[in-house]
Motif scaffolding. Structure first.
Motif, short mmCIF file in Angstrom:
data_model
loop_
_atom_site.label_atom_id
_atom_site.label_comp_id
_atom_site.label_asym_id
_atom_site.label_seq_id
_atom_site.Cartn_x
_atom_site.Cartn_y
_atom_site.Cartn_z
N VAL A 136 0.95 -1.14 0.15
CA VAL A 136 0.04 -0.10 0.16
C VAL A 136 0.88 1.25 0.07
CG1 VAL A 136 -1.80 1.37 1.25
CG2 VAL A 136 -1.87 -1.30 1.23
N PRO A 137 0.58 2.08 -0.80
CA PRO A 137 1.51 3.32 -1.06
C PRO A 137 1.43 4.13 0.37
CG PRO A 137 0.14 3.39 -2.81
CD PRO A 137 -0.45 2.25 -2.10
N ASP A 138 2.73 4.57 0.80
CA ASP A 138 2.84 5.18 2.33
C ASP A 138 4.15 6.17 2.09
OD1 ASP A 138 2.46 4.37 5.34
OD2 ASP A 138 4.80 4.62 4.88
N GLU A 139 3.78 7.17 2.53
CA GLU A 139 4.78 8.52 2.38
C GLU A 139 5.95 8.03 3.09
OE1 GLU A 139 5.09 12.85 4.09
OE2 GLU A 139 3.21 12.23 3.30
N TYR A 140 5.96 7.49 4.32
CA TYR A 140 7.31 7.09 5.03
C TYR A 140 8.09 6.36 4.22
CZ TYR A 140 10.35 4.93 8.27
OH TYR A 140 11.66 4.14 8.96
N ILE A 141 7.50 5.12 3.81
CA ILE A 141 8.21 4.04 2.98
C ILE A 141 8.67 4.65 2.06
CG2 ILE A 141 7.98 1.88 1.66
CD1 ILE A 141 5.92 1.13 3.56
N GLU A 142 8.00 5.29 1.02
CA GLU A 142 8.71 6.03 -0.15
C GLU A 142 9.95 7.04 0.15
OE1 GLU A 142 7.64 8.04 -4.29
OE2 GLU A 142 5.90 7.25 -2.92
N ARG A 143 9.56 7.64 1.43
CA ARG A 143 10.61 8.79 1.63
C ARG A 143 12.08 8.12 2.00
NH1 ARG A 143 7.92 11.30 5.25
NH2 ARG A 143 8.83 10.40 6.97
N VAL A 144 11.89 7.22 3.07
CA VAL A 144 13.17 6.60 3.48
C VAL A 144 13.50 5.45 2.59
CG1 VAL A 144 12.50 7.00 5.88
CG2 VAL A 144 12.07 4.94 4.97
N PHE A 145 12.92 5.00 1.67
CA PHE A 145 13.47 4.13 0.79
C PHE A 145 14.25 4.55 -0.36
CE2 PHE A 145 12.81 1.59 -3.20
CZ PHE A 145 14.14 0.52 -2.95
N VAL A 146 13.45 5.61 -1.10
CA VAL A 146 14.28 6.38 -2.02
C VAL A 146 15.36 7.19 -1.72
CG1 VAL A 146 13.91 8.17 -3.76
CG2 VAL A 146 12.12 6.46 -3.41
N GLY A 147 15.16 7.90 -0.33
CA GLY A 147 16.15 8.67 0.22
C GLY A 147 17.33 7.91 0.62
N THR A 148 17.27 6.61 1.31
CA THR A 148 18.33 5.89 1.76
C THR A 148 19.16 5.30 0.26
OG1 THR A 148 17.29 5.16 3.44
CG2 THR A 148 19.08 3.79 2.78
N CYS A 149 18.39 5.14 -0.76
CA CYS A 149 19.04 4.58 -1.88
C CYS A 149 19.93 5.81 -2.51
CB CYS A 149 17.96 3.97 -3.13
SG CYS A 149 17.35 2.81 -2.70
N ASP A 150 19.26 7.03 -2.45
CA ASP A 150 19.73 8.23 -2.99
C ASP A 150 20.97 8.55 -2.25
OD1 ASP A 150 17.89 8.63 -4.92
OD2 ASP A 150 16.99 10.02 -3.90
N LYS A 151 21.19 8.36 -0.96
CA LYS A 151 22.33 8.80 -0.16
C LYS A 151 23.19 7.47 0.21
CE LYS A 151 20.89 13.19 0.56
NZ LYS A 151 21.54 14.11 0.20
N GLN A 152 23.06 6.64 -0.39
CA GLN A 152 23.80 5.06 0.13
C GLN A 152 25.19 5.24 0.08
OE1 GLN A 152 22.39 1.37 -1.95
NE2 GLN A 152 24.50 0.98 -1.95
N GLU A 153 25.89 6.02 -1.04
CA GLU A 153 27.52 6.29 -0.70
C GLU A 153 27.80 6.85 0.43
OE1 GLU A 153 30.74 8.42 -3.37
OE2 GLU A 153 29.11 7.32 -4.52
N GLU A 154 26.97 7.95 0.81
CA GLU A 154 27.29 8.87 1.91
C GLU A 154 27.12 7.93 3.30
OE1 GLU A 154 25.42 12.54 4.40
OE2 GLU A 154 24.89 12.31 2.49
N ILE A 155 26.02 7.16 3.36
CA ILE A 155 25.63 6.26 4.39
C ILE A 155 26.80 5.31 4.50
CG2 ILE A 155 23.96 4.60 5.28
CD1 ILE A 155 21.93 6.62 3.99
#
Length: 136
Positions: free
Chosen positions: A39-58
């Motif tokens: 089910v679409p969820d704002e938190y899931i989308e935000r942290v999943f995409v954000g974590t992928c985008d920032k993976q190198e830094e993380i």
């Protein structure tokens, strides 16, 4: 969906992404929606995409605080859990750092090796200490 379930779903998607590096985060999300009835969820989308985008830094932050361990040697489960928690610590101001750490430990207890919770807890607390997040 409660936050714990949403966090677990985001973790599963991050774990899946590790085995499908050619897929975009949007592809992984679409597959989850189509085949696992996510089910679409704002938190899931935000942290999943954000974590992928920032993976190198993380990953650099995790590597800096995991003395004697290279991220390549860590279990994929532990790494996915820590990536999610570090993203929350750094970018989700509404989530207290101690909640992110506790939830990461709970995910490790459920999905990882018996020694992983203490390993993850130590690294995440080191990151929180170094970043001054314990004051927020």
């Amino acid at each position: 969906m409660d936050r714990r379930t949403a966090r677990e779903t985001a973790f599963v998607m991050l774990f899946e992404k590790m085995f499908k590096p050619e897929e975009t985060p949007e592809d992984i999300k679409r597959i989850a929606e189509d085949y696992r009835e996510l089910v679409p969820d704002e938190y899931i989308e935000r942290v999943f995409v954000g974590t992928c985008d920032k993976q190198e830094e993380i990953d650099e932050i995790i590597a800096k605080h995991s003395i004697g361990w290279k991220t390549e040697r860590m279990s994929k489960t532990s790494l996915a859990i820590m990536r999610l928690a570090v993203y929350e610590i750094l970018y989700e101001d509404d989530i207290p750092f101690n909640v992110s750490i506790n939830e990461a430990v709970e995910l490790a207890k459920k999905f990882d090796h018996e020694k992983s919770p203490s390993f993850i807890n130590g690294i995440l607390n080191s990151i929180a200490d170094a970043g001054g997040f314990k004051s927020r």
